[in-house]
Design a protein around this motif. Sequence first.
Motif, mmCIF file in Angstrom:
data_model
loop_
_atom_site.group_PDB
_atom_site.id
_atom_site.type_symbol
_atom_site.label_atom_id
_atom_site.label_comp_id
_atom_site.label_asym_id
_atom_site.label_seq_id
_atom_site.Cartn_x
_atom_site.Cartn_y
_atom_site.Cartn_z
ATOM 1 N N HIS A 1 0.923 -1.116 0.122
ATOM 2 C CA HIS A 1 0.061 -0.102 0.142
ATOM 3 C C HIS A 1 0.697 1.199 -0.027
ATOM 4 O O HIS A 1 0.572 2.245 -0.821
ATOM 5 N N ALA A 2 1.995 1.250 0.631
ATOM 6 C CA ALA A 2 2.638 2.483 1.034
ATOM 7 C C ALA A 2 3.594 2.618 -0.421
ATOM 8 O O ALA A 2 4.016 3.984 -0.726
ATOM 9 N N ASP B 1 7.109 8.066 5.810
ATOM 10 C CA ASP B 1 5.872 8.779 6.241
ATOM 11 C C ASP B 1 4.767 8.068 5.604
ATOM 12 O O ASP B 1 3.710 7.764 6.390
ATOM 13 N N ASP B 2 4.814 7.856 4.155
ATOM 14 C CA ASP B 2 3.890 6.647 3.512
ATOM 15 C C ASP B 2 3.807 5.440 4.361
ATOM 16 O O ASP B 2 2.693 5.060 4.651
ATOM 17 N N LEU B 3 4.786 4.804 4.633
ATOM 18 C CA LEU B 3 4.784 3.701 5.338
ATOM 19 C C LEU B 3 4.191 3.651 6.677
ATOM 20 O O LEU B 3 3.313 2.742 7.131
ATOM 21 N N VAL C 1 0.668 1.791 7.745
ATOM 22 C CA VAL C 1 0.712 0.854 8.980
ATOM 23 C C VAL C 1 -0.595 1.554 10.031
ATOM 24 O O VAL C 1 -1.374 0.595 10.360
ATOM 25 N N ARG C 2 -0.624 2.993 10.027
ATOM 26 C CA ARG C 2 -1.843 3.212 10.754
ATOM 27 C C ARG C 2 -3.197 2.940 10.193
ATOM 28 O O ARG C 2 -4.066 2.596 10.933
ATOM 29 N N LEU C 3 -3.191 3.133 8.880
ATOM 30 C CA LEU C 3 -4.446 2.674 8.144
ATOM 31 C C LEU C 3 -4.947 1.034 8.480
ATOM 32 O O LEU C 3 -6.090 0.830 8.687
ATOM 33 N N PHE C 4 -3.922 0.302 8.156
ATOM 34 C CA PHE C 4 -4.231 -0.996 8.390
ATOM 35 C C PHE C 4 -4.558 -1.443 10.005
ATOM 36 O O PHE C 4 -5.477 -2.267 10.163
ATOM 37 N N GLN D 1 7.633 2.836 16.694
ATOM 38 C CA GLN D 1 9.061 2.206 16.188
ATOM 39 C C GLN D 1 9.226 2.379 14.716
ATOM 40 O O GLN D 1 8.123 2.493 13.979
ATOM 41 N N ASP D 2 10.253 2.107 14.326
ATOM 42 C CA ASP D 2 10.746 2.072 12.792
ATOM 43 C C ASP D 2 9.554 1.104 12.207
ATOM 44 O O ASP D 2 9.638 0.032 12.782
#
Lengths: 381, 410
Positions: free
Chosen positions: A49-50, A162-164, A168-171, A281-282
């Motif tokens: 997605h990212a 930032d996209d990743l 992560v937040r979206l999923f 975290q990363d």
Amino acid sequence: MTRQTALNKIKKEIEDIVSRSYGDSALLLPKDRMPIGFFCPFVPEELIHAAGALPFRLMGAPAQITHAQAHLPPYCCHLVKSSLESLLKGELHFLKGVVFSHTCDSMKGLSDIWAHKGLLSLQFDLMTPAHLNSGRARPYFRAEMERFKDFLESNVGKISPDDLKDSVRLFNRIRERLGELYALRRGLIDYIPGDYFARIIRAGYVMDRDRYLELLEELLDSLPEQGEAGEGDAPTPIYLAGNMTHMDTYFSLIEDAGAVVVGDDLCSGARTFRLMVAEDQDPLEALTERYFRSFFCPTKYLSPQAHLDTLVQEVADSGAQGVIFLLYKYCEPYFFDYPDLKSVLESKGVSTLLLEVEDPFQSQEQLKVRIQAFVEMLGLV
Amino acid sequence: MERQAIPNPYRKIQTTAAYRRLMMAYYFMVKHPRWFGKKVAWITSGGPVEPLYAMGVLPFYPENYGAMCGAGRVSVSLCEEAEQRGYSRDLCSYALTDIGSNLSGTGPLGVLPKPDFLVCCNNICGTVIKWYEIQARALQVPLFFLDTPFIHDEIHDHTLRYVEEQMEGYIAFLEEQVKRPFSEKRFYKVGARSLEAIQLWREILELSKNRPAPFTAFDAFIHMAPIVTLRGTRWAVRYYRKLKKELEQRVAEGKGAFAREEIRLIWDNIPIWYDIRKLSKMLSAQGAVLVGDTYTSAWAHEGLDVEPSLAGFARSHLTTYLNLGLEHKLQKMITLMEGYGAHGFIMHSNRSCKSYSFGQYDLKREVTTATGKPGLVIEADHTDSRSYAPKQVERQIDIFLDMIRGQGQA
């Protein structure tokens, strides 16, 4: 808009997506994201997605097998057969590529055959370690994730940190909303019957994820409070164990028999709630780390007891009176575990029923009778 | 019309008597480890056995045991024992044989040797993970799992490093189990013997590139037991030196395993253990000989380091035949077909081994395209004779051999 109108509108959108064949569903996909197929939740959708693509999960289609048998032996599961069939019939040509992850021997073989046919321009094998209880597996898998990221960046699009993080937040939000819905559903079966819930989950694997999250939130906002739901005989609580369901009607069969699924460990169901990613975290490290947090799939080794302990605990937490094992014929990893799982559950007073399904479209009536008898038996206990 | 069978006598291998003595001695030791002050580990056929021998631990191979039960035609009853306890008949029959034998305490060895621990390596299939988990639970013993990621195309540095580091973990596990430090010197000695045995095994198999072939794949199916179970011991080295000498003598005298060799074939997959003799007889009656195979040659690793090292063994365990993708398998088949001057090949679509059998249909087409030689796929199971229709297979083979003759290839 009234509550019922809102619910109907959401349902219509969900049904419209999941009722389509693979080829037709391509018409509804967002135009700005190239669809990348994947089979297994071990594949980090967040990364796809990212990179600007749309992760599109292949969960086995209702297919008459006419092409795949020229490539596969008869002793393989419906998911493998029907997925290759869809590929060979040209139904997956809208996909720009596919990502396999290392799970069972059948999927491993399918990946090889798929690559050999070369019908999709991109293919990647994410070699998830089979050892989940080893410090050595973490750096290895981290390197695999880096390799996957490089592949996506070379073939799909740049992945910025930032996209990743956003993906992560979206999923994570999607998993949280699904988890809420899952918990609420037990008291709101009239609003979200099991087969509809299965379609909601299915939609979430193929549609635009931002829109999907909006739909889940609208749905949660539109549902009545638990107390508002109709009173009636409480259905018998059932736990559904297996890998995935390729037929939404399994849930209807269970509910028609007077039971309700209160928990499951399907990799197209509640098992995926264990895939939450730490947001502090990363993100690549967090995506790596989540696979080692819990037992996720019987193809992986955490400890000899891991599958037993996880299932027993989940069944106890769910309050289920019985467990239905819904297993694909020829699914070795689950069938090897089945006798010990059955034995340990029954030693704790939990009755079990095994449903072995091969071609899901041939055995509905038989399944119905067996489920009815099982639920009746639980009522007598 | 039934083809008239023309007698084609088989030349017995004299070293077979030594083979029997060797394997009897091995099983005697494994059955009575305490008499020899040894511990026993159950290990998968692709697992790293050299560190076990270096630590004085005797390996027991449930897959070899499965083959023994298959060849002795006792596998079905043991599978049924497992099936009665809830195991599906669709599962690997090696695993079912072992589980059934362990549950019932019956089989050709009686009660199986109780392991002190288990060693599982998934470089042959994912089935072994589940199988060894079951036995670890049943026998209540520790399990070491060596994870060797499948190589679809190329080997990545991080994959190799992962396996190498696990080998170090393996040593630490063994030290804990045996309560003795690992000796580099001892490992070097065992490793050197292992490499010598592998080299000898490769040379033995390659002798069948000669016409006539002194040693058939059916012979290799039997004589492979020491390269699996005793790899790293001086017994294996001595035995293979002896076998090689006898076969070299055959080559020098221009004698083949059979008096008549008209059609040379390559075999793919694990043998149909319970039908080896009959299949061999049936093929040889028509002048057809299996001169090579992908199965036994998996223990003839090519490109091994000359000096034994943990890193070298890590690499060889990562790159076993069954841990490599379809393109690697295709190259292997083509190499065998060309190297052994074969007229065709038979592929056993083995119901019990998805790892070996998936991709065979594509492989068959590609090998034929690349070599111009025909192939045949037959369906069976390596030890479970319930999944085998011998008459049908014999008929298929008859037609296949006619086709080879008709094409004027033989």
